[in-house]
Design an enzyme around this catalytic site. Structure first.
Site, PDB file in Angstrom:
ATOM      1  N   ASP A   1      -1.653  -9.070   0.136  1.00 24.58           N
ATOM      2  CA  ASP A   1      -1.261  -9.785   1.356  1.00 24.58           C
ATOM      3  C   ASP A   1      -2.388 -10.451   2.151  1.00 24.58           C
ATOM      4  O   ASP A   1      -3.452  -9.860   2.342  1.00 24.58           O
ATOM      5  CB  ASP A   1      -0.615  -8.812   2.346  1.00 24.58           C
TER       6      ASP A   1
ATOM      7  N   GLN B   1      -5.631  -7.979   1.769  1.00 25.51           N
ATOM      8  CA  GLN B   1      -5.605  -6.686   1.081  1.00 25.51           C
ATOM      9  C   GLN B   1      -6.429  -6.809  -0.194  1.00 25.51           C
ATOM     10  O   GLN B   1      -6.209  -7.727  -1.000  1.00 25.51           O
ATOM     11  CB  GLN B   1      -4.155  -6.310   0.740  1.00 25.51           C
TER      12      GLN B   1
ATOM     13  N   SER C   1      -1.888  -3.617   5.549  1.00 26.20           N
ATOM     14  CA  SER C   1      -1.833  -4.939   6.192  1.00 26.20           C
ATOM     15  C   SER C   1      -1.761  -4.880   7.707  1.00 26.20           C
ATOM     16  O   SER C   1      -1.336  -3.882   8.295  1.00 26.20           O
ATOM     17  CB  SER C   1      -0.623  -5.711   5.664  1.00 26.20           C
TER      18      SER C   1
ATOM     19  N   ASP D   1     -15.867   2.319  15.573  1.00 28.36           N
ATOM     20  CA  ASP D   1     -15.002   1.523  16.444  1.00 28.36           C
ATOM     21  C   ASP D   1     -13.506   1.630  16.157  1.00 28.36           C
ATOM     22  O   ASP D   1     -12.718   0.928  16.782  1.00 28.36           O
ATOM     23  CB  ASP D   1     -15.464   0.050  16.380  1.00 28.36           C
TER      24      ASP D   1
HETATM   25  C1  FRU Z   1       3.141  -5.752   1.019  1.00 29.71           C
HETATM   26  C2  FRU Z   1       2.504  -4.384   1.258  1.00 29.71           C
HETATM   27  C3  FRU Z   1       2.433  -4.068   2.740  1.00 29.71           C
HETATM   28  C4  FRU Z   1       1.313  -3.075   2.791  1.00 29.71           C
HETATM   29  C5  FRU Z   1       0.375  -3.620   1.744  1.00 29.71           C
HETATM   30  C6  FRU Z   1      -0.414  -2.590   1.007  1.00 29.71           C
HETATM   31  O1  FRU Z   1       2.729  -6.334  -0.174  1.00 29.71           O
HETATM   32  O2  FRU Z   1       3.222  -3.388   0.550  1.00 29.71           O
HETATM   33  O3  FRU Z   1       3.643  -3.615   3.282  1.00 29.71           O
HETATM   34  O4  FRU Z   1       0.736  -2.990   4.042  1.00 29.71           O
HETATM   35  O5  FRU Z   1       1.155  -4.353   0.832  1.00 29.71           O
HETATM   36  O6  FRU Z   1      -1.352  -3.190   0.155  1.00 29.71           O
END
Ligand code: FRU
Length: 434
Positions: free
Chosen positions: A15, A31, A75, A130
Site C-alpha cells: 500500500d 508498505q 498502513s 518519538d
Molecule cells: C492492505 C493491508 C492493510 C494493512 C497493510 C499491511 O493491503 O492489508 O490493511 O495495513 O496491507 O501490509
C-alpha cells in the site's frame, strides 16, 4: 531516480502510505518488506518528488521498535500541523508468530493499535524516542476488532481533527470515527457499516472535492466467489457529519475496472486538486528483484453522482514528445490516445483493447501468461457514450483512461512487445532522458 510508475526499490512493497504535499515536496511512503520478495514484517519505505513524475527513493522511514509495533508498521496517513509532519499508522504485535518465519503470523494471531510519529522535515523520523500509541488495542468487540482494526486516515475538519479506521464487527466491514483537538488524545465518536460489502474494510480514505464527500476503501471479501483477488477497492459519494461523526455512503463504484489496483490513498496536490495513487498488485517479481508498484497519480472529481479519475496534469504534460513507435519511447513509457470505433480493436504489444456494445474491454492473456486465476479479460460497465481511450503504459503496468475518466481499466503485464496493430492513434513518450 524513477519516473512515471514508482516501483519497489527492490523486494516487496504494498500500500501507498502517508501521501502528502509537504513543504514544497510530495512524500509517498509505502508498505515495505526490505528482506524478500514476499509480504512480511512491515516497514515504511519512502520516496519524494517535486512534480509527481520523477521520484527519488529515500530509504526506510519507519521500522518496528516498540512492543506495540514489534511485528510491523501497517498502513496509515500523514498530516501537517504547525510545520511538522505527523504520521498515523497501525502498530502490529504478532501474538501467534510463525516460529519458522518470524516475519509472518499464524491464525490471525496479532493485535493492532494506532500509533503516531512526527518529523520536523518529513525525512528524519526518530523511531526510538518519538512513537506514541494514541489508540490502544480495542477490547470491546461491539466497537471494533482487536485484530482487524487498522489504516488510520486523518484529516482536518471544520472543527478539529478526524480519523477514519477500517474495522469489522459481526463479520461486517465498518468504519470507526475518532475525533481529536490536539492529534494526541483521540475519542471514539461513531461508526458506519453496510450490508453486502465484505467482512472487513481496509484502507479507508475520506475527503471532500467539488463540494461533495467521497469515501474510498478496500473491502475484504467483496469479490468472494469470483476468480482472482479476494478484494478490490471501491468508492462512493458519502457525506460525513462532523457533529454526529456519522456517514452514509451512496452507491458503490469500482475504483478501477482491472482488479489489480488496491489500497488507494489520496492527498491534495500543490494546486489543491484531490489526487489519489494506488498499489498495483503483482503475482510475480520482475527479474527476481522487485515486486509491487504504483499507478500514476489520478485526479478525483465528481459530476452527476459519478466519480471520475483523470491522469494528473503533470503526467499528461510529461508525455510531450511525439513518437511513431514504442521502441522510440523513454524507458518503455508511452502514452497512446485514440478514438475507437464500434467493433474496433487495437493490439498494443500483446495487450488488446476492444470497443463494442457501449463497453471497452482489455485482454492481457498474451502478456500475463500463467496467471489466468487472477483474470485475463476485463470489461467496463456500459459507458455513457463514446469510446475515447488515453493509455499510459510502461513494461509492467498499462492504464486505460476511458472517456475522460469515466472509468479506468489498469492491468499488470509481463513481457509486452513493441508492436502496435491498429490505426489512427497518437503516441507520445515523456520528454526527459534517463
Ligand atoms: C492492505 C493491508 C492493510 C494493512 C497493510 C499491511 O493491503 O492489508 O490493511 O495495513 O496491507 O501490509
Amino acid at each position: 531516480m524513477q519516473r512515471i510508475h514508482l516501483k519497489s526499490p527492490g523486494n516487496w512493497i504494498n500500500d501507498p502510505n502517508g501521501f502528502i504535499y509537504y513543504k514544497g515536496q510530495y512524500h509517498l511512503f509505502y508498505q515495505y518488506f526490505p528482506f524478500g520478495l514476499t509480504w512480511g514484517r512491515m516497514h515504511w519505505g519512502h520516496a519524494v518528488s517535486s512534480d509527481l513524475v520523477s521520484w527519488e527513493h529515500k530509504g526506510i522511514a519507519l521500522y518496528p521498535t516498540k512492543t506495540d509495533d514489534r511485528s510491523g508498521c501497517f498502513s496509515g496517513s500523514a498530516v501537517e500541523n504547525k510545520g511538522k509532519m505527523y504520521i498515523f499508522y497501525t502498530g502490529v504485535n504478532y501474538t501467534d508468530e510463525d516460529p519458522e518465519n518470524i516475519n509472518v503470523y499464524r491464525n490471525s494471531g496479532f493485535s493492532a493499535s494506532q500509533m503516531m510519529i512526527s518529523s520536523e522535515d518529513g525525512v528524519l523520523f526518530d523511531n526510538l524516542r518519538d512513537k506514541k500509541t494514541v489508540i490502544p488495542v480495542i477490547r470491546e468487540p461491539a466497537v471494533g476488532s482487536d485484530v482487524n482494526t487498522r489504516d488510520p486516515k486523518v484529516w482536518k475538519g471544520r472543527d478539529g481533527w478526524y480519523m477514519i479506521l477500517g474495522s469489522t464487527v459481526d463479520d461486517k466491514g465498518r468504519f470507526l470515527f475518532y475525533r481529536s483537538r490536539d492529534l494526541e488524545k483521540w475519542d471514539y465518536s461513531g461508526y458506519c457499516t453496510a450490508d453486502d460489502a465484505g467482512w472487513m474494510w481496509e484502507c479507508p480514505d475520506y475527503f471532500e472535492t467539488d463540494g461533495r464527500g467521497i469515501v474510498i476503501f478496500s473491502p475484504l471479501g467483496i469479490a468472494a466467489g469470483s476468480s482472482g483477488y479476494e478484494s478490490y477497492p471501491v468508492c462512493a459519494q458519502a457525506e460525513f457529519d462532523e457533529e454526529k461523526c456519522s456517514m452514509k455512503p451512496g452507491k458503490i463504484q469500482p475504483f478501477d475496472i482491472g482488479n489489480d489496483l488496491y489500497a488507494p490513498q489520496s492527498t491534495t496536490d500543490s494546486e489543491g486538486r484531490r489526487t489519489v495513487i494506488a498499489w498495483a498488485r503483482m503475482p510475480e517479481a520482475v527479474n527476481g528483484r522487485w515486486i509491487g508498484m504504483f499507478c500514476i497519480p489520478r485526479v478525483v472529481s465528481i459530476s452527476d453522482g459519478h466519480i471520475y479519475f483523470r491522469p494528473h496534469p503533470n503526467i499528461v504534460s510529461a508525455f510531450s514528445r511525439e513518437i511513431t513507435d514504442i521502441s522510440q519511447s523513454s524507458d518503455g513509457c508511452f502514452r497512446l490516445v485514440k478514438e475507437m470505433a464500434e467493433g474496433e480493436s487495437i493490439d498494443i504489444g500483446g495487450y488488446v483493447i476492444s470497443a463494442a456494445d457501449r463497453k471497452i474491454s482489455a485482454d492481457r492473456s498474451a502478456v500475463f501468461a500463467g496467471h489466468e486465476e487472477i483474470g485475463y479479460i476485463f470489461e467496463t460497465p456500459e459507458l455513457k457514450g463514446g469510446y475515447h481511450i488515453d493509455v499510459f503504459a510502461d513494461r509492467n503496468l498499462i492504464e486505460v483512461y476511458i472517456n475522460d475518466g469515466e472509468y479506468v481499466l489498469s492491468s499488470v503485464v509481463y513481457g509486452t512487445g513493441s508492436e502496435i496493430t491498429g490505426k489512427d492513434y497518437s503516441l507520445y513518450t515523456y520528454g526527459g532522458q534517463i
